[in-house]
Design an enzyme around this catalytic site. Structure first.
Site, PDB file in Angstrom:
ATOM      1  N   LYS A  52       0.879  -1.200   0.309  1.00 29.04           N
ATOM      2  CA  LYS A  52       0.468  -0.253   0.242  1.00 29.04           C
ATOM      3  C   LYS A  52       0.586   1.575  -0.040  1.00 29.04           C
ATOM      4  CE  LYS A  52      -4.074   1.881   2.542  1.00 29.04           C
ATOM      5  NZ  LYS A  52      -4.739   1.989   3.704  1.00 29.04           N
ATOM      6  N   SER A  99      -9.811   2.068   2.392  1.00 27.28           N
ATOM      7  CA  SER A  99      -8.598   2.553   1.758  1.00 27.28           C
ATOM      8  C   SER A  99      -8.077   2.131   1.350  1.00 27.28           C
ATOM      9  CB  SER A  99      -8.008   3.543   2.334  1.00 27.28           C
ATOM     10  OG  SER A  99      -7.223   3.003   3.608  1.00 27.28           O
ATOM     11  N   SER A 125     -10.178   0.462   6.807  1.00 24.13           N
ATOM     12  CA  SER A 125      -9.345  -0.273   5.479  1.00 24.13           C
ATOM     13  C   SER A 125      -9.181  -1.478   5.293  1.00 24.13           C
ATOM     14  CB  SER A 125      -9.124   1.113   5.244  1.00 24.13           C
ATOM     15  OG  SER A 125      -9.028   2.395   5.348  1.00 24.13           O
TER      16      SER A 125
END
Lengths: 487, 95
Positions: free
Chosen positions: A78, A158, A182
């Site tokens: 990420k 997210s 997330s």
């Protein structure tokens, strides 16, 4: 031979060890998959050269008998984790071009276990969102579609790029961060496993801060066992993070052995919310049957303050964000707007560098911390946070873990839920409680809805008891036999 | 509580974010909506409940007061939008 991108991490490690293929072949197969799935926009920065270099080093290590826990396994990272000399953006214009001079502890741990980085995945800007539609670098598109419908769907957020990459078999696993859901929500939306460990289990050092008392690094993979293996490699005490726990990390991948006979699984009354689709209620009931069939007992529990978790979160998280994001001022790194006056430069840099949702949250956070409102909003939310933690403590006197749906709906179309911020916030209604209380949670793909989209079940455990969470997740995985793949 | 335009301007100034008239028009009802929604916390009795800032209950540990890094100004400046002779450069602040 099975296509290399179809393997689980566990099987790939066996294949590498048995010399069925090399880390370089495995990595190249995933780089090819990454190249042919560009339309998903799952990556902000692709790093195939680094990946191939790491893969060669991995093959050398294995030849010498020095292979690590994850040696040769291609992962997606990420883009909230700082990676040395590789652009790290938090999906924000304000950090475009930023190349950290240091490596986050989590990625350092993964690399020292031999993992390979395919690239940095897209996310909601500064991890603020549940749809991956707030990134400066464009929306991530889910690899999933509704049956007979070509509409682009969100992968959740997210950590949407990480979830999409694992679901589309571009990466064998990925890192994520979970502040309000997330990791678990996008895992549920894309039919994969996503786990947020206990707060303090994985170091936040080098993870771009959103809400520091809630941010928790964690992992995505396609099986519970693979997820356990990733977590085991990422976790551990780190003196660089003052909230990192000085506790030994259990061998999570071994905790799947053994059964859940005699365990008590809590089913909270308050998670039956109005307007939840029947299919999700049915899946939940199915989950209860699965754990009963495995010899566990379902017990009714009450978490009375559940309904207040989201409003408390939307005070606490923006408050912490407004403070954390004060550092982006155009002076030390990142984007700078041209102005002749210093104050004007700050204000214009931040106006042009941050997206709409981020600005909204900074302003909200600034408001609830400002003179005259601090006690009424911020302190109040912190008191409610304690009541939410106490709800769980009381519940765990009666049960060992809690079973709920992960999300109140399946994935939605890009652009849906955007008219009203609160509608988007409601995505995290079942996950945010775990962040406020700091508890470990996992989402396991467990069924599909009438449109053929994946739905997840969530297990939330006691603090530091990831092993029980994984054990129950393994049981559900076995019972659910989720075999669907994005088309 | 409502977030009128004046309140939005104030909070934007405190946040060091420039906002246009058109943005204020758009943001004001959004923030008002969020505020109304979070005000349901008022229903919860929190008398005698201590605020919880962080779930980590252990004390922060202290390390020895010794220098552990330094001599890395090149690294610190590596991402600076503008630098001169080992300093960050900002617009002139002294008349």
């Amino acid at each position: 031979m099975t296509k290399l991108t179809q393997l689980t991490i566990t099987d790939a490690l066996k294949g590498l060890e048995n010399k069925n293929f090399t880390a370089q072949e495995l990595t190249q197969a995933h780089i090819d998959a990454m190249q042919s799935a560009k339309k998903l926009n799952a990556f902000i920065t692709e790093t195939p050269e680094i990946a191939l270099k790491q893969a060669k080093a991995s093959d050398d290590r294995r030849a010498k008998g020095n292979a690590g826990l994850l040696d040769g396994i291609p992962l997606a990272i990420k883009d909230l984790f700082c990676t040395k000399n590789v652009q790290t953006t938090a999906a924000s214009k304000i950090l475009e071009g930023f190349k950290p001079e240091y490596e986050s502890t989590v990625t350092k741990n993964l690399f020292s276990n031999g993992a390979i980085m395919l690239g940095k995945t897209n996310l909601d800007e500064f991890a603020m969102g549940s749809s991956n539609t707030t990134s400066y670098f464009g929306n991530v598109i889910s690899p999933w579609k509704r049956d007979g419908d070509d509409t682009d769907l969100v992968p959740g957020g997210s950590s949407g790029g990480s979830a999409a990459a694992v679901s589309a078999h571009i990466a064998m696993g990925a890192t994520g961060t979970d502040t309000g859901g997330s990791i678990r929500q996008p895992a549920s939306f894309t039919g994969i496993v996503g786990m947020k460990p206990t707060y303090g289990r994985c170091s936040r050092w080098g993870v771009i801060a959103f809400a520091s008392s809630l941010d928790t690094p964690g992992a995505f993979a396609r099986t519970v066992e693979d997820t356990a293996l990733l977590l085991e490699s990422m976790a551990g005490y780190d003196p660089m993070d003052s909230t990192s726990a000085n506790k030994e990390v259990p061998q999570y991948s071994k905790s799947l052995n053994g059964d859940i006979k005699g365990m008590k699984i809590g089913i909270p009354d308050e998670y039956r919310i109005d307007g939840m689709p029947d299919e999700i209620i049915k899946l939940w009931e199915q989950g209860i049957e699965w754990i009963k069939d495995a010899g566990a007992k379902a017990v009714r529990i009450s978490l009375p303050h559940t309904k207040y978790a989201l409003p408390a979160y939307y005070i606490i998280a923006p408050a912490e964000a407004s403070s954390n994001l004060a550092r982006y001022d155009g002076v030390r790194y990142g984007y700078r707007a041209n102005e002749n006056d210093l104050q004007d430069m700050y204000a214009k840099t931040r106006a042009e560098g941050f997206g709409e949702e981020v600005k909204r949250r900074i302003m909200m956070g600034t408001y609830v911390l400002s003179a005259g409102y601090y006690d009424a909003y911020y302190r109040k939310a912190q008191r409610v946070r304690r009541l939410i933690l106490e709800d769980f403590e009381k519940a765990y006197e009666k049960c060992d873990a809690i079973l709920t749906p992960t999300t109140p709906s399946a994935a939605f179309a890009i652009g849906e839920n955007e008219d009203d911020p609160i509608k988007m916030y409601l995505n995290d209604v079942f996950t945010v409680t775990g962040n406020l209380a700091g508890l470990p949670g996992i989402s396991i793909p467990s069924g599909i809805d009438k449109d053929g989209l994946p739905l997840g079940l969530q297990i939330t455990g006691r603090a530091w008891d990831e092993e029980t969470v994984l054990k129950i997740a393994g049981t559900i995985e076995k019972a659910a036999q989720f075999k669907c793949m994005p088309k | 509580m409502s977030m009128d335009k004046e309140a939005v301007c104030k909070v934007a100034r405190l946040s060091q974010i420039r906002v246009s008239e058109e943005e204020i028009e758009r943001i004001s009802p959004q923030l008002t909506g969020i505020l109304k929604w979070i005000e349901q916390l008022g229903e919860v009795n929190t008398d005698n409940v201590e605020p919880l800032a962080n779930v980590v209950d252990s004390d922060l540990h202290l390390r020895k007061d010794e220098i552990t890094d330094g001599n890395c100004s090149d690294k610190i400046l590596a991402n600076a939008p503008e630098e001169v002779q080992n300093f960050f450069v900002v617009p002139k602040v002294i008349e």
